[in-house]
Enzyme design. Structure first.
Site, PDB file in Angstrom:
ATOM      1  N   ALA A 160       0.834  -1.207   0.000  1.00 57.21           N
ATOM      2  CA  ALA A 160       0.000   0.000   0.000  1.00 57.21           C
ATOM      3  C   ALA A 160       0.870   1.258   0.000  1.00 57.21           C
ATOM      4  O   ALA A 160       1.828   1.342  -0.761  1.00 57.21           O
ATOM      5  CB  ALA A 160      -0.991  -0.038   1.166  1.00 57.21           C
ATOM      6  N   CYS A 161       0.571   2.213   0.871  1.00 55.87           N
ATOM      7  CA  CYS A 161       1.284   3.505   0.845  1.00 55.87           C
ATOM      8  C   CYS A 161       2.774   3.366   1.132  1.00 55.87           C
ATOM      9  O   CYS A 161       3.539   4.286   0.849  1.00 55.87           O
ATOM     10  CB  CYS A 161       0.678   4.466   1.855  1.00 55.87           C
ATOM     11  SG  CYS A 161      -0.915   5.071   1.311  1.00 55.87           S
ATOM     12  N   SER A 162       3.181   2.272   1.726  1.00 54.69           N
ATOM     13  CA  SER A 162       4.603   2.098   2.032  1.00 54.69           C
ATOM     14  C   SER A 162       5.333   1.278   0.968  1.00 54.69           C
ATOM     15  O   SER A 162       6.483   0.877   1.178  1.00 54.69           O
ATOM     16  CB  SER A 162       4.776   1.447   3.406  1.00 54.69           C
ATOM     17  OG  SER A 162       4.532   2.393   4.416  1.00 54.69           O
TER      18      SER A 162
END
Ligand code: CO8
Length: 378
Positions: A160-162
């Site tokens: 995801a965002c990471s």
């Protein structure tokens, strides 16, 4: 920690592909509110009978105040803003044509390759790291590798965002062990493809973009600007507060198909409360272990989800309010671009670094996942 036998790894190039079209808060809200009027008119009887709640309008003032977001770039503005559609219109392409994510990635890759002064022949691994892949296989990375003329290997990964910071650590590990000499990391994020534009709580959050990062052994690097990866640290903590149930098993239960949980869903407030302290703690502990004082930091390139979140995290890490250039913000223009956000901030705000100056690149998001990378200009 960087043990003495590990070769030094540097970031020697970054690239950014920004879509040509942008949507302002006012434009997004006008479309949403038209849909609300249409919906409420269509369901007027049920609403009057108390069987359905009336939809409430969105507001540009709320969006900017709650998030700091003023606009977002998108791959297809028309489809998103059409109140009868509210989904980007991105026609399928034949199998022998380049995929959309491939096109975005190639554009970002070329800029990073120019900066790093690396030809396709010098790159031997491609990692595509993003929240959403266009298809399960063949991997996007393999198609992009082919489009660029890169030999070696490629694979996709999703945190995801990471995704970007986790990919940077995978690249660093591959370079350290010698399984690759030069790694291209790509983050083609088409967040608009999986955003529910009919959800007032989240319709404004995301935008589309692609970033690229080149990592290589310091001994091989010839770029003008090189950033030593001093340390990287990854952490995941299970949470359902950001969730998307879209997946290959959806068709095995037809009753769930098309439901809102097959798109991005979050409990924004809980995310805010739980993630900020965890991120600040991770960065502070990492700096302490490296014997780097907060006063030694020139900059934080933070994940770009919410302005107040970034101000809070920077304040906790620095022990005071950050100056604007100590924690640059790009989400006002780009919105949340998932894994690409902190890389955009790094790409745009690093030319003023002098040799020896230190910054922290940090992502946080669904999982939860947190990745923090300490960088020092060589
Ligand atoms: N317009 C007007 N009013 C609104 C709107 C709107 N659009 N939306 C909500 N409201 C109302 C609510 O109904 C509520 O009213 P009331 O108080 O009467 O109940 C009031 O405004 C306040 O609502 P919230 O409490 O929800 O508002 P917040 O101040 O918490 O702000 C945010 C909402 C901006 C979402 C904020 O909570 C936030 O940014 N949280 C952090 C979120 C975050 O960082 N998430 C990370 C997700 S990204 C990630 O991990 C990647 C996922 C993969 C990408 C997938 C691509 C699609």
């Amino acid at each position: 920690m960087n043990s003495s036998h590990m070769p030094d790894v540097v970031i020697s190039g970054t690239g950014l592909y920004t879509p040509a079209q942008s949507i302002s808060n006012d434009e997004l809200v006008a479309s949403y509110n038209t849909w609300v009027d249409l919906y409420n008119a269509e369901h007027a009887a049920a609403i009057a009978a108390g069987e359905l709640p009336a939809m409430q309008p969105s507001s540009a003032e709320f969006i900017e105040k709650a998030s700091g977001i003023r606009a977002r770039y998108v791959m297809d503005k028309e489809g998103i803003l059409d109140p009868r559609r509210m989904v980007p219109h991105l026609p399928e392409r034949p199998n022998d044509a380049a995929s959309i994510q491939c096109e975005m990635a190639v554009a970002a890759a070329r800029e990073a390759m120019n900066q790093a002064a690396k030809s396709a022949a010098a790159i031997d691994a491609v990692i595509v790291a993003a929240s959403n892949m266009q298809r399960p296989y063949p991997a996007m990375a393999v198609e992009i590798q082919h489009a660029l003329g890169v030999q070696g290997y490629g694979f996709d990964m999703n945190v995801a965002c990471s995704s970007a910071t986790f990919a940077i650590q995978q690249a660093r590990d591959a370079l350290a062990t010698g399984s690759a000499r030069c790694v291209l990391v790509l983050n083609p994020e088409i967040c608009s493809g999986h955003l529910n534009f009919r959800d007032r709580d989240s319709h404004f959050i995301f935008g589309d973009v692609c970033t690229a990062v080149i990592l290589e052994r310091a001994q091989d690097a010839t770029a003008d600007a090189q950033y030593l990866v001093v340390d990287s640290k990854l952490q995941t903590i299970y949470s359902n507060n950001i969730r998307n149930n879209f997946g290959f098993l959806n068709r095995a239960d037809e009753t769930g198909c098309g439901r809102p949980d097959k798109l991005f869903v979050q409990e924004g407030r809980k995310v805010f409360k739980e993630v900020c302290p965890a991120v600040a703690r991770q960065i502070s502990e990492q700096l302490e272990q490296l014997d780097i004082a907060p006063t030694d930091l020139k900059r934080l390139w933070l994940h770009q989800a919410n302005l107040s979140m970034n101000q809070l995290i920077a304040r906790r890490v620095l022990g005071r309010d950050p100056a604007p250039d100590e924690s640059p913000i790009i989400l006002d223009e780009y919105a949340n671009t998932s894994s690409a956000g902190s890389i955009i901030a790094f790409h745009k705000y690093r030319d003023d670094f002098a040799s020896g100056e230190i910054g922290v690149l940090c992502s946080f998001g669904a999982g939860y996942s947190i990745g923090s990378v300490v960088l020092r200009r060589r």
